[in-house]
Design a protein around this motif. Structure first.
Motif, PDB file in Angstrom:
ATOM      1  N   MET A 177       4.942 -42.431   0.467  1.00 22.06           N
ATOM      2  CA  MET A 177       5.451 -43.358   1.892  1.00 22.06           C
ATOM      3  C   MET A 177       6.111 -41.632   2.386  1.00 22.06           C
ATOM      4  O   MET A 177       5.378 -41.150   3.587  1.00 22.06           O
ATOM      5  N   VAL A 178       6.869 -41.011   2.007  1.00 21.08           N
ATOM      6  CA  VAL A 178       7.509 -39.707   2.237  1.00 21.08           C
ATOM      7  C   VAL A 178       5.996 -38.829   2.457  1.00 21.08           C
ATOM      8  O   VAL A 178       7.138 -37.742   3.342  1.00 21.08           O
ATOM      9  N   VAL A 219       0.781 -35.184   4.738  1.00 24.01           N
ATOM     10  CA  VAL A 219       1.055 -34.420   4.221  1.00 24.01           C
ATOM     11  C   VAL A 219      -0.746 -34.882   3.343  1.00 24.01           C
ATOM     12  O   VAL A 219      -1.755 -33.752   3.326  1.00 24.01           O
ATOM     13  N   SER A 220      -0.606 -35.350   2.304  1.00 24.28           N
ATOM     14  CA  SER A 220      -1.573 -35.964   1.495  1.00 24.28           C
ATOM     15  C   SER A 220      -2.995 -36.821   2.981  1.00 24.28           C
ATOM     16  O   SER A 220      -3.860 -36.298   1.991  1.00 24.28           O
ATOM     17  N   GLU A 221      -2.873 -36.949   3.777  1.00 27.54           N
ATOM     18  CA  GLU A 221      -4.218 -37.546   4.513  1.00 27.54           C
ATOM     19  C   GLU A 221      -4.648 -35.646   5.219  1.00 27.54           C
ATOM     20  O   GLU A 221      -5.686 -36.444   5.269  1.00 27.54           O
ATOM     21  N   LYS A 270      -9.034 -32.323   4.475  1.00 25.16           N
ATOM     22  CA  LYS A 270      -8.514 -31.053   4.167  1.00 25.16           C
ATOM     23  C   LYS A 270      -7.936 -30.548   6.326  1.00 25.16           C
ATOM     24  O   LYS A 270      -8.573 -29.454   6.075  1.00 25.16           O
ATOM     25  N   ASP A 271      -7.486 -30.501   6.556  1.00 27.19           N
ATOM     26  CA  ASP A 271      -6.635 -30.424   7.743  1.00 27.19           C
ATOM     27  C   ASP A 271      -5.651 -29.558   7.348  1.00 27.19           C
ATOM     28  O   ASP A 271      -4.245 -30.659   7.253  1.00 27.19           O
ATOM     29  N   TRP A 272      -5.935 -28.917   6.966  1.00 26.84           N
ATOM     30  CA  TRP A 272      -4.362 -27.523   6.153  1.00 26.84           C
ATOM     31  C   TRP A 272      -3.239 -27.596   7.115  1.00 26.84           C
ATOM     32  O   TRP A 272      -2.018 -27.689   6.546  1.00 26.84           O
ATOM     33  N   ALA A 310      -1.239 -30.767   7.353  1.00 26.84           N
ATOM     34  CA  ALA A 310      -0.947 -30.966   5.831  1.00 26.84           C
ATOM     35  C   ALA A 310       0.293 -30.279   5.950  1.00 26.84           C
ATOM     36  O   ALA A 310       2.058 -30.262   5.554  1.00 26.84           O
ATOM     37  N   ARG A 311       0.234 -28.504   5.873  1.00 27.01           N
ATOM     38  CA  ARG A 311       1.619 -27.869   6.437  1.00 27.01           C
ATOM     39  C   ARG A 311       2.322 -28.139   7.624  1.00 27.01           C
ATOM     40  O   ARG A 311       3.940 -27.906   7.315  1.00 27.01           O
TER      41      ARG A 311
END
Length: 322
Positions: free
Chosen positions: A241-242, A246-248, A253-255, A258-259
């Motif tokens: 959950m946390v 970020v994982s998605e 590959k949507d960096w 994620a950042r």
């Protein structure tokens, strides 16, 4: 880390064996199974204070919580319902800089209790050695010791670290040498040898018989992540959950996403810390009572056993504890 082996979980085997010496050998195999080759590099996930991981597989339930962030300290409790086994540990790392490499000493308490046998096994963890040349890499090295006062038996394992020259040549020698002895007399009963990422064997010094204690390939093959059995019961502090956004981002590959998601998690942590500092409150873990004595840490679970988790590993030979 908890694993199964040859269709039977290694943790359960620690209590199923009839003879004390056989139970100790099973505890040795279980300890070796917790070792993994370490991937060197920058990890996208850095566990945050209060983050948890609650997961079940077969008869095994595991609960992990990050109980301190500075320094980073994690506590773990595991229950084997069928064999009445309890595992508890708390660990933190003390870095030592050695020039061309860094040693991370793993400190903390590690205990396995075989309740049906009325036996307690105290254990420690080897060092993590991070080498910077000729290429960055990390590996386990040093001594592991397992001791059971009720049976007067103990095992001592030495993880042999390759020399600089062997590393430079590209050799990968994750060797183990050790022994099983009587604690009171020091009399050696078995020699232990092999490679922790392949096969570990034991030689009976009285009969000369050699047996295989651990096959790495059979223990860690087919590992899969857990699945959600009941989403409503998943805690907000659960790792999945946390770090979900970020994982998605990483999976898609949507960096940039994620950042930004990672920054949001870290900013939430900083905001919570500032609020506690203003109010004068201290962080209180959800599942463990934490005691700090100098540089040492100790944790006691607040519940006697770990309940079934909403995250489940359905295969019998899965790794569910890390």
């Amino acid at each position: 880390m908890i694993y199964s082996f040859g269709g039977h979980d290694l943790l359960g085997e620690c209590s199923r064996r009839d003879l004390p010496i056989e139970r100790l050998k099973s505890v040795v195999a279980w300890n070796i199974s917790k070792l993994r080759p370490v991937l060197f590099g920058q990890a996208p996930y850095n566990p945050v204070l209060g983050e948890t991981h609650h997961v079940s597989s077969g008869h095994i339930n595991v609960l992990i919580e990050r109980v301190s962030h500075h320094p980073p300290v994690s506590a773990l409790q595991a229950t084997h319902e069928e064999e009445n086994i309890d595992v508890m540990w708390v660990q933190h790392f003390i870095p030592k800089f050695r020039g061309a490499y860094v040693e991370l000493e793993v400190k903390g308490k590690r205990v396995m209790k075989l309740q049906s046998r009325k036996e307690t096994y105290d254990m420690n963890q080897p060092r993590l050695v991070i080498r910077l040349v000729p290429v960055p890499r990390a590996d386990w090295a040093g001594k592991m010791k397992i001791k059971c006062p009720e049976t007067d038996l103990e095992a001592e394992l030495h993880l042999v670290s390759d020399s600089f020259i062997e590393r430079f040549r590209g050799n990968n020698n994750r060797a183990v040498k050790g022994k099983i002895s009587e604690s009171s007399s020091g009399s050696k009963l078995y020699d232990i040898f092999g490679n922790w990422d392949r096969t570990i064997s034991a030689k009976n010094l009285k009969t000369g018989e050699v047996e295989v204690l651990y096959y790495a390939n059979e223990s860690i093959s087919g590992l899969k992540p857990p699945t959600v059995k009941n989403l409503k019961e998943v805690m907000e502090s659960e790792s999945a959950m946390v770090w979900s956004e970020v994982s998605e981002g990483i999976l898609n590959k949507d960096w940039e996403r994620a950042r930004e998601a990672k920054k949001a998690v870290e900013e939430k942590q900083r905001k919570s810390l500032k609020q506690r500092e203003v109010s004068g409150e201290s962080w209180v873990p959800q599942h463990f009572s934490v005691v700090k004595n100098g540089k040492d840490w100790d944790c006691t679970p607040l519940q006697p056993t770990v309940p079934r988790a909403p995250l489940v590993i359905t295969e019998a030979h899965e790794d569910i504890m890390n």
